[in-house]
Design an enzyme around this catalytic site. Structure first.
Site, PDB file in Angstrom:
ATOM      1  N   ARG A 262       0.723  -1.229   0.475  1.00  0.00           N
ATOM      2  CA  ARG A 262       0.294  -0.024   0.108  1.00  0.00           C
ATOM      3  C   ARG A 262       0.853   1.036  -0.154  1.00  0.00           C
ATOM      4  NH1 ARG A 262      -4.275  -1.830   4.562  1.00  0.00           N
ATOM      5  NH2 ARG A 262      -5.272  -3.644   3.592  1.00  0.00           N
ATOM      6  N   ARG A 277       2.878   1.059  10.090  1.00  0.00           N
ATOM      7  CA  ARG A 277       2.352   2.033   8.659  1.00  0.00           C
ATOM      8  C   ARG A 277       3.108   1.226   7.923  1.00  0.00           C
ATOM      9  NH1 ARG A 277      -2.847   4.338   8.602  1.00  0.00           N
ATOM     10  NH2 ARG A 277      -2.499   4.493  10.744  1.00  0.00           N
ATOM     11  N   GLU A 349      -5.721  -0.387  15.926  1.00  0.00           N
ATOM     12  CA  GLU A 349      -6.449  -1.589  14.574  1.00  0.00           C
ATOM     13  C   GLU A 349      -5.276  -2.733  14.188  1.00  0.00           C
ATOM     14  OE1 GLU A 349      -7.526  -2.740   9.987  1.00  0.00           O
ATOM     15  OE2 GLU A 349      -7.552   0.031  10.976  1.00  0.00           O
ATOM     16  N   SER A 352      -9.904  -5.767  10.770  1.00  0.00           N
ATOM     17  CA  SER A 352     -11.225  -5.235  10.313  1.00  0.00           C
ATOM     18  C   SER A 352     -12.213  -6.306   9.423  1.00  0.00           C
ATOM     19  CB  SER A 352     -11.391  -3.487   8.926  1.00  0.00           C
ATOM     20  OG  SER A 352     -10.711  -2.784   9.692  1.00  0.00           O
ATOM     21  N   ARG A 395       1.765  -6.187  12.454  1.00  0.00           N
ATOM     22  CA  ARG A 395       0.405  -5.796  14.422  1.00  0.00           C
ATOM     23  C   ARG A 395       1.246  -6.832  14.929  1.00  0.00           C
ATOM     24  NH1 ARG A 395      -3.030  -0.315  12.392  1.00  0.00           N
ATOM     25  NH2 ARG A 395      -1.979   0.535  10.872  1.00  0.00           N
TER      26      ARG A 395
END
Length: 430
Positions: A262, A277, A349, A352, A395
């Site tokens: 990403r 990130r 987070e 999801s 994460r």
């Protein structure tokens, strides 16, 4: 993708649903485009009928040896061909405009999704596990990793730039162990079929799961019109694209452990230190393909499967229901799992879990034939799609390091991971 027929049947309801996402009314503008499409189709049908009638008259004139009349009629047929071409072009233009406009509109939220402009309006659903107590000030993962000499951002920057990391030694093995453990628990205990998908995909799959066109700037494009996958959701969901399944095949449940890529185009200045990130990271993705009647229950099941990983790792976390202003473009409803990071003293987070209804299925043309034809008719229906992180490996590594850290800077390996680590119980500096 939305169905223009549903919008025509209930334009006020469509606008009200999108208003919950903070979007202005669009139903009547969409209907106006569709009216142009229908008008062009009607005009084309009239012209075709007229051309067919004239062609028949040409044959009759020639049979009667009335060449002058035949030539006159043939000239009219030729003129009609030009008009038909104009009508066809008008139809194609209206269809293209409608498709482009619909593709830019997000999914409608389910009625039980909380309203709100951003993450501040998310609603906590529940928490699990206990926060650990320390007799020292817990440090962040990058501090621990750098002191262990097994997490190297400086060398990664020389190789690839910012938002990359080089893991070495037992931390590298711990990351691999976490991913393998997650994949094993989902395939061996949760009923998911393991898939090893391509990491490069065409435009079609990216459009199908709604990464394109809206989020083009967030993606890494490569040569030959290919894209690096931002998540395994893209290839896994598109396994059923352009197909018609039988109801007996559903639900389908897929799991994959892949690298993800990403640009993080909208994250400038956020989480610039550490692994939170990054442009490249590993993730276990879960995807379900279901009937419309079972998708809500499947959403709850998906959440339970993702939570099972964090419970096994003995991590404290909470589950929140995202509000209308914070959930993803393709989602009808999303649960976020946020793991507690002692070094940050914050929830972040880690997964999801979303139900998308038939929004992605329409973009992929993924359907199934229902067993109950008396209720649903003989035609094929669109499937419902769901996806969730099961979970983000990087994460999870961060959470394990910060949760299981010791005062001397070492990291205890959670018991469930020790078989994957060759029995190693603690990671310490060499």
């Amino acid at each position: 993708m939305h169905d223009i027929r549903i919008i025509r049947d209930n334009p006020e309801g469509f606008d009200a649903a999108l208003a919950r996402r903070g979007l202005s009314a669009t139903a009547h503008s969409l209907i106006a485009i569709d009216e142009r499409r229908k008008s062009a189709i009607a005009s084309l049908q009239v012209l075709q009928e007229k051309r067919n009638a004239l062609s028949k008259e040409v044959g009759q004139a020639k049979a009667a040896k009335d060449e002058a009349r035949a030539q006159e009629l043939m000239a009219e047929v030729a003129a009609l061909k030009d008009a038909m071409q104009d009508a066809e072009e008008a139809q194609k233009a209206a269809v293209a405009e409608l498709d482009v406009t619909l593709a830019a509109i997000p999914n409608a939220p389910l009625p039980d999704v909380p309203d709100g402009p951003d993450e501040s309006a998310n609603v906590e659903r529940h928490t699990a596990g206990q926060r650990r107590e320390y007799d020292f000030t817990p440090r962040q993962h990058f501090e621990l990793g750098e002191d262990l000499a097994q997490m190297d951002f400086e060398t990664a920057a020389k190789l690839s730039g910012s938002r990359f990391v080089v893991l070495r030694g037992r931390l590298a093995r711990l990351e691999r162990a976490i991913g393998q453990f997650m994949l094993d628990i989902h395939t061996q205990h949760h009923g998911y079929t393991e898939v090893s998908p391509p990491l490069l995909v065409n435009d079609g799959p990216m459009f199908g799961t709604a990464q394109l066109p809206k989020f083009r700037d967030d993606q890494f494009a490569v040569s030959d019109d290919k894209w690096l996958i931002p998540t395994a959701e893209v290839p896994l969901t598109n396994l059923v694209r352009e197909s018609i399944l039988s109801e007996a095949e559903l639900p389908l449940r897929f799991a994959a452990l892949t690298p993800c890529f990403r640009r993080e185009a909208g994250a400038a200045g956020r989480d610039t230190r550490g692994m939170l990130r990054q442009h490249q990271f590993n993730k276990v993705e879960l995807v379900s393909i279901t009937t419309p009647e079972t998708s809500r229950d499947e959403h709850e099941r998906l959440l339970t499967c993702a939570e099972a990983v964090l419970k096994a790792l003995e991590l404290h976390y909470r589950v929140v229901t995202l509000c209308t202003g914070d959930m993803g473009f393709a989602s009808q409803k999303t649960y976020d799992i946020e793991v507690w990071l002692p070094g940050q003293q914050a929830y972040r987070e880690i997964s999801s879990c979303s139900v998308c209804g038939d929004f992605q299925a329409r973009r992929m043309n993924a359907r199934y034939r229902p067993d109950d034809e008396k209720t649903f008719g003989k035609g094929a229906r669109f499937v419902h799609t769901l996806n969730g992180s099961g979970t983000a490996v990087g994460r999870a590594l961060i959470a394990v390091m910060e949760t299981w850290q010791n005062g001397d800077g070492s990291v205890t390996v959670p018991p469930v991971l020790r078989p994957y680590m060759g029995g190693v119980e603690r990671i310490a500096a060499a």
